[in-house]
Design a protein around this motif. Structure first.
Motif, PDB file in Angstrom:
ATOM      1  N   GLY A   1       3.291  12.937 -11.564  1.00 54.92           N
ATOM      2  CA  GLY A   1       2.772  14.267 -11.069  1.00 54.92           C
ATOM      3  C   GLY A   1       4.119  14.987 -10.396  1.00 54.92           C
ATOM      4  N   VAL A   2       4.956  14.350 -10.066  1.00 52.85           N
ATOM      5  CA  VAL A   2       6.097  14.842  -9.288  1.00 52.85           C
ATOM      6  C   VAL A   2       6.959  15.668 -10.397  1.00 52.85           C
ATOM      7  CG1 VAL A   2       8.229  14.618  -8.064  1.00 52.85           C
ATOM      8  CG2 VAL A   2       6.190  13.740  -6.987  1.00 52.85           C
ATOM      9  N   ARG A   3       7.231  15.090 -11.507  1.00 53.31           N
ATOM     10  CA  ARG A   3       7.922  15.579 -12.249  1.00 53.31           C
ATOM     11  C   ARG A   3       7.368  17.016 -12.948  1.00 53.31           C
ATOM     12  NH1 ARG A   3       8.437  10.243 -14.492  1.00 53.31           N
ATOM     13  NH2 ARG A   3      10.381   8.988 -14.100  1.00 53.31           N
ATOM     14  N   TYR A   4       5.974  16.764 -12.958  1.00 52.47           N
ATOM     15  CA  TYR A   4       5.196  18.282 -13.533  1.00 52.47           C
ATOM     16  C   TYR A   4       5.586  19.225 -12.575  1.00 52.47           C
ATOM     17  CZ  TYR A   4       1.140  21.001 -14.455  1.00 52.47           C
ATOM     18  OH  TYR A   4       0.203  22.262 -14.694  1.00 52.47           O
ATOM     19  N   LEU A   5       5.306  18.881 -11.421  1.00 52.39           N
ATOM     20  CA  LEU A   5       5.217  19.907 -10.385  1.00 52.39           C
ATOM     21  C   LEU A   5       7.037  20.583 -10.048  1.00 52.39           C
ATOM     22  CD1 LEU A   5       3.204  18.488  -7.276  1.00 52.39           C
ATOM     23  CD2 LEU A   5       2.645  20.276  -8.874  1.00 52.39           C
ATOM     24  N   LEU A   6       7.881  19.617 -10.274  1.00 46.09           N
ATOM     25  CA  LEU A   6       9.215  20.129 -10.282  1.00 46.09           C
ATOM     26  C   LEU A   6       9.377  21.146 -11.372  1.00 46.09           C
ATOM     27  CD1 LEU A   6      11.258  16.940  -9.135  1.00 46.09           C
ATOM     28  CD2 LEU A   6      10.891  18.834  -8.067  1.00 46.09           C
ATOM     29  N   ALA A   7       8.936  20.717 -12.435  1.00 47.18           N
ATOM     30  CA  ALA A   7       9.142  21.679 -13.790  1.00 47.18           C
ATOM     31  C   ALA A   7       8.480  22.854 -13.679  1.00 47.18           C
ATOM     32  CB  ALA A   7       8.607  20.792 -15.146  1.00 47.18           C
ATOM     33  N   THR A   8       7.130  22.782 -12.984  1.00 45.11           N
ATOM     34  CA  THR A   8       6.655  24.128 -12.704  1.00 45.11           C
ATOM     35  C   THR A   8       7.148  25.091 -11.742  1.00 45.11           C
ATOM     36  OG1 THR A   8       4.252  22.900 -13.079  1.00 45.11           O
ATOM     37  CG2 THR A   8       4.359  24.882 -12.014  1.00 45.11           C
ATOM     38  N   CYS A   9       7.909  24.425 -10.817  1.00 48.02           N
ATOM     39  CA  CYS A   9       8.777  25.270  -9.989  1.00 48.02           C
ATOM     40  C   CYS A   9      10.090  25.783 -10.623  1.00 48.02           C
ATOM     41  CB  CYS A   9       8.901  24.493  -8.506  1.00 48.02           C
ATOM     42  SG  CYS A   9       7.199  24.214  -7.841  1.00 48.02           S
TER      43      CYS A   9
ATOM     44  N   ILE B   1      12.551  23.511 -10.889  1.00 48.52           N
ATOM     45  CA  ILE B   1      13.494  22.869 -10.298  1.00 48.52           C
ATOM     46  C   ILE B   1      13.812  21.698 -11.227  1.00 48.52           C
ATOM     47  CG2 ILE B   1      14.143  21.197  -8.356  1.00 48.52           C
ATOM     48  CD1 ILE B   1      11.954  22.391  -6.908  1.00 48.52           C
ATOM     49  N   THR B   2      15.316  21.606 -11.336  1.00 43.09           N
ATOM     50  CA  THR B   2      15.734  20.755 -12.792  1.00 43.09           C
ATOM     51  C   THR B   2      16.390  19.455 -12.330  1.00 43.09           C
ATOM     52  OG1 THR B   2      17.922  22.317 -12.631  1.00 43.09           O
ATOM     53  CG2 THR B   2      16.085  22.782 -13.995  1.00 43.09           C
ATOM     54  N   GLU B   3      16.183  18.965 -10.871  1.00 40.88           N
ATOM     55  CA  GLU B   3      16.795  17.540 -10.521  1.00 40.88           C
ATOM     56  C   GLU B   3      16.325  16.487 -11.574  1.00 40.88           C
ATOM     57  OE1 GLU B   3      18.344  17.247  -7.599  1.00 40.88           O
ATOM     58  OE2 GLU B   3      18.106  19.224  -7.056  1.00 40.88           O
ATOM     59  N   GLU B   4      17.440  16.103 -12.114  1.00 43.53           N
ATOM     60  CA  GLU B   4      17.077  14.806 -12.764  1.00 43.53           C
ATOM     61  C   GLU B   4      17.073  13.426 -12.177  1.00 43.53           C
ATOM     62  OE1 GLU B   4      19.981  15.125 -16.007  1.00 43.53           O
ATOM     63  OE2 GLU B   4      19.124  16.924 -17.052  1.00 43.53           O
ATOM     64  N   SER B   5      17.621  13.315 -11.271  1.00 45.94           N
ATOM     65  CA  SER B   5      17.742  11.913 -10.450  1.00 45.94           C
ATOM     66  C   SER B   5      17.746  12.303  -8.882  1.00 45.94           C
ATOM     67  CB  SER B   5      19.110  11.283 -10.819  1.00 45.94           C
ATOM     68  OG  SER B   5      18.889  10.241 -10.140  1.00 45.94           O
ATOM     69  N   TYR B   6      16.589  11.624  -8.205  1.00 40.41           N
ATOM     70  CA  TYR B   6      16.609  12.020  -6.805  1.00 40.41           C
ATOM     71  C   TYR B   6      15.698  11.109  -6.443  1.00 40.41           C
ATOM     72  CZ  TYR B   6      12.205  13.476  -9.365  1.00 40.41           C
ATOM     73  OH  TYR B   6      11.047  13.532 -10.094  1.00 40.41           O
TER      74      TYR B   6
ATOM     75  N   ILE C   1       8.951   4.822  -0.819  1.00 39.48           N
ATOM     76  CA  ILE C   1      10.436   5.496  -1.167  1.00 39.48           C
ATOM     77  C   ILE C   1      10.670   5.029  -2.757  1.00 39.48           C
ATOM     78  CG2 ILE C   1      12.745   5.878  -0.727  1.00 39.48           C
ATOM     79  CD1 ILE C   1      12.106   5.651   2.221  1.00 39.48           C
ATOM     80  N   HIS C   2      11.122   5.916  -3.665  1.00 36.97           N
ATOM     81  CA  HIS C   2      11.513   5.589  -4.928  1.00 36.97           C
ATOM     82  C   HIS C   2      12.536   6.640  -5.397  1.00 36.97           C
ATOM     83  CE1 HIS C   2       7.099   4.380  -5.583  1.00 36.97           C
ATOM     84  NE2 HIS C   2       6.857   5.342  -4.410  1.00 36.97           N
ATOM     85  N   HIS C   3      13.367   5.572  -6.442  1.00 32.52           N
ATOM     86  CA  HIS C   3      14.212   6.570  -7.041  1.00 32.52           C
ATOM     87  C   HIS C   3      13.801   6.925  -8.466  1.00 32.52           C
ATOM     88  CE1 HIS C   3      17.913   6.565  -9.828  1.00 32.52           C
ATOM     89  NE2 HIS C   3      17.895   7.556  -9.211  1.00 32.52           N
ATOM     90  N   ILE C   4      14.077   8.276  -8.973  1.00 28.06           N
ATOM     91  CA  ILE C   4      13.308   8.698 -10.077  1.00 28.06           C
ATOM     92  C   ILE C   4      14.597   9.234 -10.887  1.00 28.06           C
ATOM     93  CG2 ILE C   4      11.602  10.352 -11.178  1.00 28.06           C
ATOM     94  CD1 ILE C   4       9.791   9.836  -8.878  1.00 28.06           C
ATOM     95  N   ASN C   5      14.693   9.205 -12.118  1.00 26.20           N
ATOM     96  CA  ASN C   5      15.338   9.705 -12.822  1.00 26.20           C
ATOM     97  C   ASN C   5      14.718  10.195 -14.395  1.00 26.20           C
ATOM     98  OD1 ASN C   5      15.278   7.595 -14.602  1.00 26.20           O
ATOM     99  ND2 ASN C   5      17.094   6.447 -13.976  1.00 26.20           N
TER     100      ASN C   5
END
Length: 269
Positions: A77-85, A87-92, A103-107
């Motif tokens: 869901g976060v990847r979806y919202l980032l793309a909708t906004c 925002i191109t963060e690939e690792s965070y 707390i999670h690490h996502i790439n």
């Protein structure tokens, strides 16, 4: 119609598409049976659930429902919202501040839970009740925003008064560490107490998030969770403390629905 449901410890979040628009609903967890009845009254639907109460919710449904792991749903869901906004963060680092904090690490390809803390929205509500007797979220938040923490929290600059501190003076040296022994709880305003509670929660969440960001070599922290709903004061504390500690905070609109969105995306495949 496809429906994604995140049944958590405090709230039930629902995401679905209506007329090609993403719609959201939320309910207190106490209304779980009523939510199940509402869903049972719908026709031609596909359901996917996630969250701590997902299994119990499924037992109340008359229709078959899929279920996915909460962490996977939330990261999707976060990847979806980032793309909708845009925002191109690939690792965070992703920090989900619900009843507790995860707390999670996502790439690009995966997510990994790296830790968490029991300090979160449940802490905010519980300590607020113990200190002030107020139990309503929508009463606590605006009162806290009016509070000044100077009589309760001890800052680094106060310890190093008259000299230059080795770390930023605006950092809190001790939450609730500046209370005069001669001052009783009744001498303090409710606004002060509530501001200090939310300040402690926000600073703790920001600190552990920035430490995780440093561990994984990333600069951005995405903050989501029901604790931020209509809570600009908590956002401000988290944002300022995250920046003060050298990381970039990102807040997503509708971020509290990330788990429900991820469940919806799963059932819509």
């Amino acid at each position: 119609m496809n429906i994604g449901i995140d049944a958590g410890g405090t709230l039930i979040k629902v995401a679905y598409m209506k007329n090609d628009l993403l719609e959201f609903e939320k309910f207190p967890i106490a209304d779980l049976e009523q939510v199940a009845s509402w869903i049972n009254g719908l026709d031609n639907i596909k359901i996917c659930t996630t969250g701590g109460k997902a299994t119990f919710l499924k037992s109340l449904l008359s229709q078959k429902a899929e279920q996915i792991v909460e962490f996977e749903a939330t990261s999707s869901g976060v990847r979806y919202l980032l793309a909708t906004c845009g925002i191109t963060e690939e690792s965070y680092i992703l920090t989900n501040v619900g009843t507790g904090t995860s707390i999670h690490h996502i790439n690009k390809s995966e997510q990994q839970r790296v830790g968490g803390t029991g300090v979160g929205g449940g802490t905010m509500m519980g300590l607020s009740q113990l200190l002030t007797g107020i139990t309503d979220y929508d009463s606590i938040v605006p009162l806290a925003a009016k509070g000044i923490r100077d009589r309760i929290d001890l800052k680094v600059s106060q310890i190093y008064k008259g000299t230059v501190p080795p770390i930023p003076g605006d950092l809190t040296a001790s939450n609730f560490g500046n209370v005069d022994p001669m001052v009783s709880r009744t001498d303090l305003e409710k606004e002060e107490l509530l501001a200090s509670v939310i300040g402690m929660v926000g600073e703790t969440v920001a600190t552990v998030s920035v430490l995780a960001a440093g561990q994984y070599g990333v600069s951005s922290v995405v903050f989501i969770g029901s604790s931020f709903i209509r809570n600009e004061f908590l956002k401000e504390v988290v944002q300022s403390y995250t920046r003060l500690r050298g990381a970039n905070p990102i807040f997503l609109e509708n971020g509290e629905y990330s788990g429900a969105i991820g469940a919806l995306l799963h059932v819509s495949k």
